[in-house]
Write an enzyme that holds these catalytic residues in place. Structure first.
Site, PDB file in Angstrom:
ATOM      1  N   GLY A   1       0.720  -1.130  -0.134  1.00 16.47           N
ATOM      2  CA  GLY A   1       0.033  -0.144   0.055  1.00 16.47           C
ATOM      3  C   GLY A   1       0.674   1.265   0.001  1.00 16.47           C
ATOM      4  O   GLY A   1       0.257   2.387  -0.613  1.00 16.47           O
TER       5      GLY A   1
ATOM      6  N   GLU B   1       3.605   4.125   5.924  1.00 15.23           N
ATOM      7  CA  GLU B   1       2.420   3.582   5.776  1.00 15.23           C
ATOM      8  C   GLU B   1       1.482   4.471   4.930  1.00 15.23           C
ATOM      9  O   GLU B   1       1.262   5.554   4.960  1.00 15.23           O
ATOM     10  CB  GLU B   1       2.035   3.101   7.355  1.00 15.23           C
ATOM     11  CG  GLU B   1       0.784   2.383   7.652  1.00 15.23           C
ATOM     12  CD  GLU B   1       0.744   0.914   7.033  1.00 15.23           C
ATOM     13  OE1 GLU B   1       1.069   0.910   5.754  1.00 15.23           O
ATOM     14  OE2 GLU B   1       0.367   0.154   7.390  1.00 15.23           O
ATOM     15  N   ASP B   2       0.414   3.439   4.410  1.00 14.80           N
ATOM     16  CA  ASP B   2      -0.761   4.159   3.622  1.00 14.80           C
ATOM     17  C   ASP B   2      -1.450   4.509   4.620  1.00 14.80           C
ATOM     18  O   ASP B   2      -2.033   5.769   4.390  1.00 14.80           O
ATOM     19  CB  ASP B   2      -0.988   3.197   2.623  1.00 14.80           C
ATOM     20  CG  ASP B   2      -1.643   1.599   3.113  1.00 14.80           C
ATOM     21  OD1 ASP B   2      -1.373   1.470   4.301  1.00 14.80           O
ATOM     22  OD2 ASP B   2      -1.859   1.104   2.222  1.00 14.80           O
TER      23      ASP B   2
ATOM     24  N   ASP C   1      -5.474   2.162  10.863  1.00 17.37           N
ATOM     25  CA  ASP C   1      -6.961   1.977  10.885  1.00 17.37           C
ATOM     26  C   ASP C   1      -7.162   1.741  12.483  1.00 17.37           C
ATOM     27  O   ASP C   1      -7.121   2.497  13.359  1.00 17.37           O
ATOM     28  CB  ASP C   1      -7.513   1.218   9.759  1.00 17.37           C
ATOM     29  CG  ASP C   1      -8.842   0.828   9.966  1.00 17.37           C
ATOM     30  OD1 ASP C   1      -9.613   1.841  10.767  1.00 17.37           O
ATOM     31  OD2 ASP C   1      -9.377  -0.115   9.516  1.00 17.37           O
TER      32      ASP C   1
ATOM     33  N   LYS D   1      -7.082   7.070  10.001  1.00 15.87           N
ATOM     34  CA  LYS D   1      -8.598   6.785  10.131  1.00 15.87           C
ATOM     35  C   LYS D   1      -8.794   6.504  11.647  1.00 15.87           C
ATOM     36  O   LYS D   1      -8.692   5.241  12.006  1.00 15.87           O
ATOM     37  CB  LYS D   1      -9.008   5.597   9.495  1.00 15.87           C
ATOM     38  CG  LYS D   1     -10.552   5.302   9.147  1.00 15.87           C
ATOM     39  CD  LYS D   1     -10.742   4.654   7.737  1.00 15.87           C
ATOM     40  CE  LYS D   1     -10.458   3.188   7.653  1.00 15.87           C
ATOM     41  NZ  LYS D   1     -11.180   2.508   6.571  1.00 15.87           N
TER      42      LYS D   1
ATOM     43  N   PHE E   1     -14.362   2.898   3.633  1.00 14.98           N
ATOM     44  CA  PHE E   1     -13.323   2.201   3.223  1.00 14.98           C
ATOM     45  C   PHE E   1     -12.708   2.800   1.800  1.00 14.98           C
ATOM     46  O   PHE E   1     -13.534   3.011   1.002  1.00 14.98           O
ATOM     47  CB  PHE E   1     -13.891   0.870   2.868  1.00 14.98           C
ATOM     48  CG  PHE E   1     -12.702  -0.031   2.451  1.00 14.98           C
ATOM     49  CD1 PHE E   1     -11.820  -0.730   3.142  1.00 14.98           C
ATOM     50  CD2 PHE E   1     -12.628  -0.396   1.023  1.00 14.98           C
ATOM     51  CE1 PHE E   1     -10.875  -1.472   2.845  1.00 14.98           C
ATOM     52  CE2 PHE E   1     -11.372  -1.292   0.465  1.00 14.98           C
ATOM     53  CZ  PHE E   1     -10.674  -1.907   1.497  1.00 14.98           C
ATOM     54  N   VAL E   2     -11.452   3.223   1.766  1.00 14.11           N
ATOM     55  CA  VAL E   2     -11.009   4.253   0.730  1.00 14.11           C
ATOM     56  C   VAL E   2     -10.057   3.122  -0.209  1.00 14.11           C
ATOM     57  O   VAL E   2      -9.438   2.183   0.412  1.00 14.11           O
ATOM     58  CB  VAL E   2     -10.221   5.106   1.247  1.00 14.11           C
ATOM     59  CG1 VAL E   2     -11.320   6.369   1.865  1.00 14.11           C
ATOM     60  CG2 VAL E   2      -9.168   4.989   2.093  1.00 14.11           C
TER      61      VAL E   2
ATOM     62  N   ASP F   1      -5.943  -0.697  -1.832  1.00 10.67           N
ATOM     63  CA  ASP F   1      -6.408  -1.455  -2.753  1.00 10.67           C
ATOM     64  C   ASP F   1      -8.019  -2.279  -2.033  1.00 10.67           C
ATOM     65  O   ASP F   1      -8.235  -2.020  -0.917  1.00 10.67           O
ATOM     66  CB  ASP F   1      -5.579  -2.722  -3.098  1.00 10.67           C
ATOM     67  CG  ASP F   1      -5.508  -3.600  -1.653  1.00 10.67           C
ATOM     68  OD1 ASP F   1      -5.137  -3.119  -0.682  1.00 10.67           O
ATOM     69  OD2 ASP F   1      -5.984  -4.897  -1.795  1.00 10.67           O
TER      70      ASP F   1
ATOM     71  N   ARG G   1      -5.165   0.309  -6.871  1.00 10.86           N
ATOM     72  CA  ARG G   1      -3.865   0.875  -6.241  1.00 10.86           C
ATOM     73  C   ARG G   1      -3.487   2.148  -7.156  1.00 10.86           C
ATOM     74  O   ARG G   1      -2.847   2.915  -6.765  1.00 10.86           O
ATOM     75  CB  ARG G   1      -2.804  -0.276  -6.271  1.00 10.86           C
ATOM     76  CG  ARG G   1      -2.984  -1.187  -5.057  1.00 10.86           C
ATOM     77  CD  ARG G   1      -1.937  -1.931  -4.611  1.00 10.86           C
ATOM     78  NE  ARG G   1      -2.218  -3.162  -4.101  1.00 10.86           N
ATOM     79  CZ  ARG G   1      -2.208  -3.458  -2.913  1.00 10.86           C
ATOM     80  NH1 ARG G   1      -2.043  -2.289  -2.025  1.00 10.86           N
ATOM     81  NH2 ARG G   1      -2.195  -4.640  -2.368  1.00 10.86           N
TER      82      ARG G   1
HETATM   83  P1  IMP Z   1      -4.644  -1.673  10.910  1.00 10.47           P
HETATM   84  O1  IMP Z   1      -3.909  -2.665  11.240  1.00 10.47           O
HETATM   85  O2  IMP Z   1      -6.112  -1.859  11.110  1.00 10.47           O
HETATM   86  O3  IMP Z   1      -4.390  -0.109  11.345  1.00 10.47           O
HETATM   87  O4  IMP Z   1      -4.917  -1.671   9.399  1.00 10.47           O
HETATM   88  C1  IMP Z   1      -3.616  -1.331   8.418  1.00 10.47           C
HETATM   89  C2  IMP Z   1      -3.855  -1.737   7.067  1.00 10.47           C
HETATM   90  O5  IMP Z   1      -4.905  -1.996   6.653  1.00 10.47           O
HETATM   91  C3  IMP Z   1      -3.295  -0.719   6.095  1.00 10.47           C
HETATM   92  O6  IMP Z   1      -2.065  -0.749   5.765  1.00 10.47           O
HETATM   93  C4  IMP Z   1      -4.205  -0.845   4.770  1.00 10.47           C
HETATM   94  O7  IMP Z   1      -3.309  -1.879   4.154  1.00 10.47           O
HETATM   95  C5  IMP Z   1      -5.361  -1.801   5.593  1.00 10.47           C
HETATM   96  N1  IMP Z   1      -6.523  -0.690   5.364  1.00 10.47           N
HETATM   97  C6  IMP Z   1      -7.140  -0.227   6.455  1.00 10.47           C
HETATM   98  N2  IMP Z   1      -8.168   0.746   6.180  1.00 10.47           N
HETATM   99  C7  IMP Z   1      -8.290   0.593   4.763  1.00 10.47           C
HETATM  100  C8  IMP Z   1      -9.073   1.182   3.702  1.00 10.47           C
HETATM  101  O8  IMP Z   1      -9.952   2.056   3.991  1.00 10.47           O
HETATM  102  N3  IMP Z   1      -8.558   0.813   2.476  1.00 10.47           N
HETATM  103  C9  IMP Z   1      -7.804  -0.032   2.044  1.00 10.47           C
HETATM  104  N4  IMP Z   1      -6.937  -0.604   2.775  1.00 10.47           N
HETATM  105  C10 IMP Z   1      -7.221  -0.230   4.308  1.00 10.47           C
HETATM  106 MG    MG Z   2      -1.061  -1.502   4.478  1.00  7.41          MG
END
Ligand code: IMP
Ligand code: MG
Length: 183
Positions: A43, A97-98, A101, A129, A150-151, A157, A163
């Site tokens: 990402g 990081e992208d 969440d 987020k 969800f983006v 992706d 992407r």
């Molecule tokens: P976390 O561990 O929940 O913080 O998630 C992080 C990873 O989940 C990111 O690196 C993304 O790859 C994926 N992710 C979280 N939210 C989204 C979204 O809205 N769109 C796409 N990928 C997401």
């Molecule tokens: Mg990621």
């Protein structure tokens, strides 16, 4: 706008300006030092290459691939699929990081990389987020705070698709429900 999108949340112009500001801060904070940027695959690649090109200090790139997501839902379990190539001992490390969440991925990564004794370790995320955060991770650099949608696009992706869109957009619900795939 791509036909599968409902709306654009962050335009190319906004991305460009936001990344410029991040690059300025990072260049000032790490001036005179060598910065190791660790991109989280896949990402972060678009963000990482645009950001790194605008940072004026010396930069070294390395990558990790972690898994935690399948489709639009987090499994909550983080695994290392690909590890760093180089040692980060005594290095100034910036995780790129992208999106953060739940924070579980970054929480795991911080704990893991800390054991390798970097000189410093910080997080730079394009998107934050915060509404669904489960692990409180310290984010030093954040490009844009977004609502709980969800983006996709600019590296992000859905089932491996979207992407390459040059902006961040929200998918139409029927696309997620239809579970679109690409082979
Ligand atoms: P976390 O561990 O929940 O913080 O998630 C992080 C990873 O989940 C990111 O690196 C993304 O790859 C994926 N992710 C979280 N939210 C989204 C979204 O809205 N769109 C796409 N990928 C997401
Ligand atoms: Mg990621």
């Amino acid at each position: 706008m791509h036909r599968d999108l409902q709306e654009i949340l962050v335009s190319s112009e906004q991305l460009d300006a936001g990344i410029g500001k991040l690059a300025e801060r990072i260049s000032a904070d790490y001036a005179g030092r060598c910065l190791t940027m660790v991109g989280v695959l896949k990402g972060s690649v678009f963000f990482l290459t645009d950001l790194a090109r605008r940072v004026s200090t010396d930069v070294r790139l390395d990558f990790m691939m972690l898994s935690s997501y399948s489709g639009a839902h987090s499994t909550g379990v983080v695994r290392i699929l690909l590890d760093l190539k180089e040692s980060i001992e005594d290095s100034d490390v910036l995780i790129v990081e992208d999106i953060v969440d739940s924070g579980l991925t970054m929480d795991y990564m911080l704990q893991n990389l800390r054991t390798r004794k970097p000189r410093s370790l910080e997080i730079c995320t394009l998107l934050d987020k915060p509404s669904r955060r489960k692990a409180q991770v310290p984010i030093k650099y954040s490009g844009f705070t977004i609502p709980d949608r969800f983006v996709v696009g600019y590296g992000l992706d859905y089932n491996g698709i979207y992407r390459n869109l040059p902006y961040i957009g929200v998918l139409k619900p029927e696309v997620i429900e239809g579970n679109r795939t690409c082979h």
